[in-house]
Design a protein around this motif. Sequence first.
Motif, PDB file in Angstrom:
ATOM      1  N   GLY A 159      54.650 -59.397 -35.663  1.00  0.00           N
ATOM      2  CA  GLY A 159      53.900 -58.484 -36.564  1.00  0.00           C
ATOM      3  C   GLY A 159      53.778 -57.136 -35.613  1.00  0.00           C
ATOM      4  O   GLY A 159      53.482 -57.168 -34.699  1.00  0.00           O
ATOM      5  N   HIS A 160      53.464 -56.111 -36.329  1.00  0.00           N
ATOM      6  CA  HIS A 160      53.264 -54.814 -35.660  1.00  0.00           C
ATOM      7  C   HIS A 160      51.757 -54.658 -35.545  1.00  0.00           C
ATOM      8  O   HIS A 160      50.966 -55.308 -36.046  1.00  0.00           O
ATOM      9  CB  HIS A 160      53.743 -53.704 -36.866  1.00  0.00           C
ATOM     10  N   GLN A 161      51.638 -53.940 -34.405  1.00  0.00           N
ATOM     11  CA  GLN A 161      50.135 -53.728 -34.017  1.00  0.00           C
ATOM     12  C   GLN A 161      49.527 -52.386 -33.854  1.00  0.00           C
ATOM     13  O   GLN A 161      50.165 -51.647 -33.520  1.00  0.00           O
ATOM     14  CB  GLN A 161      50.103 -54.378 -32.529  1.00  0.00           C
ATOM     15  N   TRP A 162      48.232 -52.292 -34.383  1.00  0.00           N
ATOM     16  CA  TRP A 162      47.724 -51.089 -34.281  1.00  0.00           C
ATOM     17  C   TRP A 162      46.222 -51.468 -33.499  1.00  0.00           C
ATOM     18  O   TRP A 162      45.782 -52.464 -33.658  1.00  0.00           O
ATOM     19  CB  TRP A 162      46.942 -50.735 -35.989  1.00  0.00           C
ATOM     20  N   THR A 163      45.870 -50.452 -32.799  1.00  0.00           N
ATOM     21  CA  THR A 163      44.634 -50.664 -32.080  1.00  0.00           C
ATOM     22  C   THR A 163      44.062 -49.188 -32.227  1.00  0.00           C
ATOM     23  O   THR A 163      44.672 -48.044 -32.018  1.00  0.00           O
ATOM     24  CB  THR A 163      44.786 -50.974 -30.501  1.00  0.00           C
ATOM     25  N   GLY A 164      42.722 -48.926 -32.181  1.00  0.00           N
ATOM     26  CA  GLY A 164      41.755 -47.937 -32.057  1.00  0.00           C
ATOM     27  C   GLY A 164      40.592 -48.052 -31.340  1.00  0.00           C
ATOM     28  O   GLY A 164      39.994 -49.150 -31.169  1.00  0.00           O
ATOM     29  N   GLN A 165      40.041 -46.753 -30.657  1.00  0.00           N
ATOM     30  CA  GLN A 165      38.971 -47.102 -29.604  1.00  0.00           C
ATOM     31  C   GLN A 165      38.162 -45.930 -29.749  1.00  0.00           C
ATOM     32  O   GLN A 165      38.474 -44.710 -29.680  1.00  0.00           O
ATOM     33  CB  GLN A 165      39.210 -47.370 -28.373  1.00  0.00           C
ATOM     34  N   LEU A 166      36.679 -45.819 -29.856  1.00  0.00           N
ATOM     35  CA  LEU A 166      35.756 -44.937 -29.553  1.00  0.00           C
ATOM     36  C   LEU A 166      34.827 -45.378 -28.463  1.00  0.00           C
ATOM     37  O   LEU A 166      34.229 -46.721 -28.465  1.00  0.00           O
ATOM     38  CB  LEU A 166      34.805 -44.735 -30.871  1.00  0.00           C
ATOM     39  N   LEU A 167      34.691 -44.717 -27.553  1.00  0.00           N
ATOM     40  CA  LEU A 167      34.027 -44.944 -26.196  1.00  0.00           C
ATOM     41  C   LEU A 167      33.147 -43.872 -25.671  1.00  0.00           C
ATOM     42  O   LEU A 167      33.701 -42.551 -25.610  1.00  0.00           O
ATOM     43  CB  LEU A 167      35.216 -45.353 -25.188  1.00  0.00           C
ATOM     44  N   LEU A 168      31.958 -43.998 -25.457  1.00  0.00           N
ATOM     45  CA  LEU A 168      30.852 -43.190 -25.247  1.00  0.00           C
ATOM     46  C   LEU A 168      30.686 -43.298 -23.903  1.00  0.00           C
ATOM     47  O   LEU A 168      30.627 -44.666 -23.191  1.00  0.00           O
ATOM     48  CB  LEU A 168      29.765 -43.235 -25.948  1.00  0.00           C
ATOM     49  N   PHE A 169      30.740 -42.191 -22.748  1.00  0.00           N
ATOM     50  CA  PHE A 169      30.387 -42.560 -21.247  1.00  0.00           C
ATOM     51  C   PHE A 169      29.678 -41.534 -20.754  1.00  0.00           C
ATOM     52  O   PHE A 169      29.329 -40.280 -21.342  1.00  0.00           O
ATOM     53  CB  PHE A 169      31.768 -42.591 -20.744  1.00  0.00           C
ATOM     54  N   ALA A 170      29.001 -41.942 -19.700  1.00  0.00           N
ATOM     55  CA  ALA A 170      28.103 -41.066 -19.031  1.00  0.00           C
ATOM     56  C   ALA A 170      28.403 -40.875 -17.509  1.00  0.00           C
ATOM     57  O   ALA A 170      28.507 -42.036 -17.117  1.00  0.00           O
ATOM     58  CB  ALA A 170      26.605 -40.984 -19.219  1.00  0.00           C
ATOM     59  N   GLU A 171      28.291 -39.824 -16.841  1.00  0.00           N
ATOM     60  CA  GLU A 171      28.860 -39.815 -15.353  1.00  0.00           C
ATOM     61  C   GLU A 171      27.463 -39.520 -14.709  1.00  0.00           C
ATOM     62  O   GLU A 171      26.652 -38.421 -14.853  1.00  0.00           O
ATOM     63  CB  GLU A 171      30.025 -38.647 -15.229  1.00  0.00           C
ATOM     64  N   ALA A 172      27.180 -40.315 -13.642  1.00  0.00           N
ATOM     65  CA  ALA A 172      26.168 -39.933 -12.718  1.00  0.00           C
ATOM     66  C   ALA A 172      26.648 -40.203 -11.160  1.00  0.00           C
ATOM     67  O   ALA A 172      27.447 -41.222 -10.990  1.00  0.00           O
ATOM     68  CB  ALA A 172      25.136 -40.860 -13.089  1.00  0.00           C
ATOM     69  N   ARG A 173      25.973 -39.348 -10.462  1.00  0.00           N
ATOM     70  CA  ARG A 173      26.510 -39.581  -9.014  1.00  0.00           C
ATOM     71  C   ARG A 173      25.493 -40.341  -8.295  1.00  0.00           C
ATOM     72  O   ARG A 173      24.268 -40.217  -8.469  1.00  0.00           O
ATOM     73  CB  ARG A 173      26.718 -38.024  -8.362  1.00  0.00           C
ATOM     74  N   LEU A 174      26.061 -41.110  -7.242  1.00  0.00           N
ATOM     75  CA  LEU A 174      25.007 -41.808  -6.448  1.00  0.00           C
ATOM     76  C   LEU A 174      25.411 -41.225  -4.935  1.00  0.00           C
ATOM     77  O   LEU A 174      26.173 -41.693  -4.317  1.00  0.00           O
ATOM     78  CB  LEU A 174      25.375 -43.322  -6.355  1.00  0.00           C
ATOM     79  N   GLY A 175      24.599 -40.373  -4.410  1.00  0.00           N
ATOM     80  CA  GLY A 175      25.056 -39.681  -3.214  1.00  0.00           C
ATOM     81  C   GLY A 175      26.059 -38.875  -3.275  1.00  0.00           C
ATOM     82  O   GLY A 175      26.519 -38.201  -4.385  1.00  0.00           O
ATOM     83  N   ASN A 176      26.881 -38.520  -2.224  1.00  0.00           N
ATOM     84  CA  ASN A 176      27.939 -37.510  -2.153  1.00  0.00           C
ATOM     85  C   ASN A 176      29.266 -38.229  -2.377  1.00  0.00           C
ATOM     86  O   ASN A 176      30.233 -37.568  -2.765  1.00  0.00           O
ATOM     87  CB  ASN A 176      27.874 -36.798  -0.939  1.00  0.00           C
ATOM     88  N   GLN A 177      29.442 -39.443  -2.172  1.00  0.00           N
ATOM     89  CA  GLN A 177      30.713 -40.170  -2.147  1.00  0.00           C
ATOM     90  C   GLN A 177      30.953 -40.801  -3.533  1.00  0.00           C
ATOM     91  O   GLN A 177      32.154 -41.278  -3.752  1.00  0.00           O
ATOM     92  CB  GLN A 177      30.789 -41.061  -1.116  1.00  0.00           C
ATOM     93  N   MET A 178      30.032 -41.477  -4.044  1.00  0.00           N
ATOM     94  CA  MET A 178      30.217 -42.441  -5.374  1.00  0.00           C
ATOM     95  C   MET A 178      29.720 -41.692  -6.701  1.00  0.00           C
ATOM     96  O   MET A 178      28.642 -41.047  -6.819  1.00  0.00           O
ATOM     97  CB  MET A 178      29.358 -43.792  -4.849  1.00  0.00           C
TER      98      MET A 178
END
Length: 266
Positions: free
Chosen positions: A169-188
């Motif tokens: 069978g043929h395959q379809w996929t779809g995705q909606l993804l919400l994200f947020a970026e936050a810093r933990l110090g200077n390196q992470m």
Amino acid sequence: MGLLSNYRTNYLSIGWQLAPFRSIPGHGLGSADQFHTLEFSLRYHLSDRFKLLAYQPYRINRRMNNDQRVQQLKGISDTRIVAAYTLIKDASLGAVNVFWETGAGVKLPVGAYNARIHDADLPENFNIGNGSWAYLFQNNLVLTYRQLGLVVNGAYQHQRPSRSDYQFGHQWTGQLLLFAEARLGNQMQVVPNAGLTLEKITSDYHPNGQSVAGTGGRGIFVSSGINFKAGSWIIGAAAALPVNQSYSKDEVEARPRLTSQILFTF
């Protein structure tokens, strides 16, 4: 692709996914299946807008029957190669940043394929490879506003007949993804995310053109995950819970899925 669409660098990656299914009571032989995938992937930019992506999975397909008998197949699966082009690179739409890429590629029949797998009381999709070529198409759209973002992904896999003229069978996929970026110090940096994934697989067909009973299906999953980025390394994990589904004519049901990934960017 998930959050990988938001990382614009070259990378090497190793990921793991578990996709379990089980027979619905009163249907089939009461088996429980686990499809493990260990995948190695590479993305490399040939130019500012062109990039190549390669995926090499290693699969472990495991079935536990109601008599506690275990059947297992494992090995290198089919290779996928995709060429992608950036249509819109970080354009401004008011306060929103827009990134859009599209790609196309092929799936190579590298994995082991046994046309007589039914002799071992296993379904066709238990093969490590499909024994066939496939055409791949994908689109990735990323919208960001300050530290918030939305990923919209879509992909389609068009199967060619196998060497025995079996049509997966043929395959379809779809995705909606919400994200947020936050810093933990200077390196992470920590990136929590949540979203919705849809998938649809059409029925398989025998060489005589008749559809294969108990194949095909669709599912809607809600997901939640988190990524950690430190220097050139990214580590992530996510879980997906089915909320609406119909697989194999409602003879089996999908169980919660797990994924994890480690990337090295360069």
